[in-house]
Motif scaffolding. Structure first.
Motif, mmCIF file in Angstrom:
data_model
loop_
_atom_site.group_PDB
_atom_site.id
_atom_site.type_symbol
_atom_site.label_atom_id
_atom_site.label_comp_id
_atom_site.label_asym_id
_atom_site.label_seq_id
_atom_site.Cartn_x
_atom_site.Cartn_y
_atom_site.Cartn_z
ATOM 1 N N ARG A 1 -6.194 7.672 5.853
ATOM 2 C CA ARG A 1 -6.386 7.271 4.575
ATOM 3 C C ARG A 1 -5.629 5.780 4.320
ATOM 4 O O ARG A 1 -5.956 4.923 3.695
ATOM 5 N N PHE A 2 -4.434 5.686 4.791
ATOM 6 C CA PHE A 2 -3.695 4.489 4.929
ATOM 7 C C PHE A 2 -4.836 3.271 5.448
ATOM 8 O O PHE A 2 -4.900 2.095 5.134
ATOM 9 N N GLU B 1 -0.558 18.223 4.376
ATOM 10 C CA GLU B 1 -1.575 17.720 4.802
ATOM 11 C C GLU B 1 -0.963 17.002 6.160
ATOM 12 O O GLU B 1 0.149 16.653 6.438
ATOM 13 N N ILE C 1 0.773 -1.129 -0.068
ATOM 14 C CA ILE C 1 -0.009 0.108 0.054
ATOM 15 C C ILE C 1 0.876 1.081 -0.056
ATOM 16 O O ILE C 1 1.761 1.319 1.006
ATOM 17 N N ALA D 1 -3.066 11.303 6.643
ATOM 18 C CA ALA D 1 -2.478 10.424 5.985
ATOM 19 C C ALA D 1 -2.615 9.225 6.442
ATOM 20 O O ALA D 1 -2.869 8.018 5.876
ATOM 21 N N LYS E 1 -7.818 3.162 5.972
ATOM 22 C CA LYS E 1 -8.792 2.857 5.161
ATOM 23 C C LYS E 1 -8.755 2.035 4.110
ATOM 24 O O LYS E 1 -9.165 1.004 3.792
ATOM 25 N N LYS E 2 -7.360 2.344 3.464
ATOM 26 C CA LYS E 2 -6.886 1.293 2.207
ATOM 27 C C LYS E 2 -6.691 -0.101 2.690
ATOM 28 O O LYS E 2 -6.883 -0.913 2.024
ATOM 29 N N ILE F 1 0.815 5.364 0.232
ATOM 30 C CA ILE F 1 0.096 6.723 0.527
ATOM 31 C C ILE F 1 0.862 7.928 0.393
ATOM 32 O O ILE F 1 2.113 8.041 0.727
ATOM 33 N N ASN F 2 0.543 8.658 -0.583
ATOM 34 C CA ASN F 2 1.353 10.047 -0.970
ATOM 35 C C ASN F 2 0.889 11.211 -0.035
ATOM 36 O O ASN F 2 -0.565 11.401 -0.059
ATOM 37 N N VAL F 3 1.744 11.629 0.790
ATOM 38 C CA VAL F 3 1.310 12.692 1.592
ATOM 39 C C VAL F 3 1.537 13.864 0.862
ATOM 40 O O VAL F 3 2.426 14.345 0.355
#
Length: 64
Positions: free
Chosen positions: A18-19, A10, A2, A15, A21-22, A4-6
């Motif tokens: 979002r991680f 932000e 996975i 972040a 959730k993914k 995640i681009n921060v």
């Protein structure tokens, strides 16, 4: 894996959210827990049917 681009500006909390959730969507943790102990197919099917009945009953209550 996975990724995640921060974004600029932000917060780390957003972040991380979002991680999480993914990660939840991938179902890795759910699969890991299901592999902890073997479950017979008949038992798994019975559990699946019970869950489907529960969901149907919840949907009936919402419409009433």
């Amino acid at each position: 894996m996975i990724i995640i681009n921060v974004k600029d500006g932000e917060s780390l909390d957003k972040a991380l959210k979002r991680f999480k959730k993914k990660f939840e969507k991938t179902g890795v943790l759910r699969e890991l827990r299901s592999r902890q102990a073997y479950e017979k197919k008949s038992v798994a099917r019975r559990h699946e049917i019970k869950h489907a009945i529960y969901i149907q009953n919840m949907n009936k209550e919402e419409t009433v």
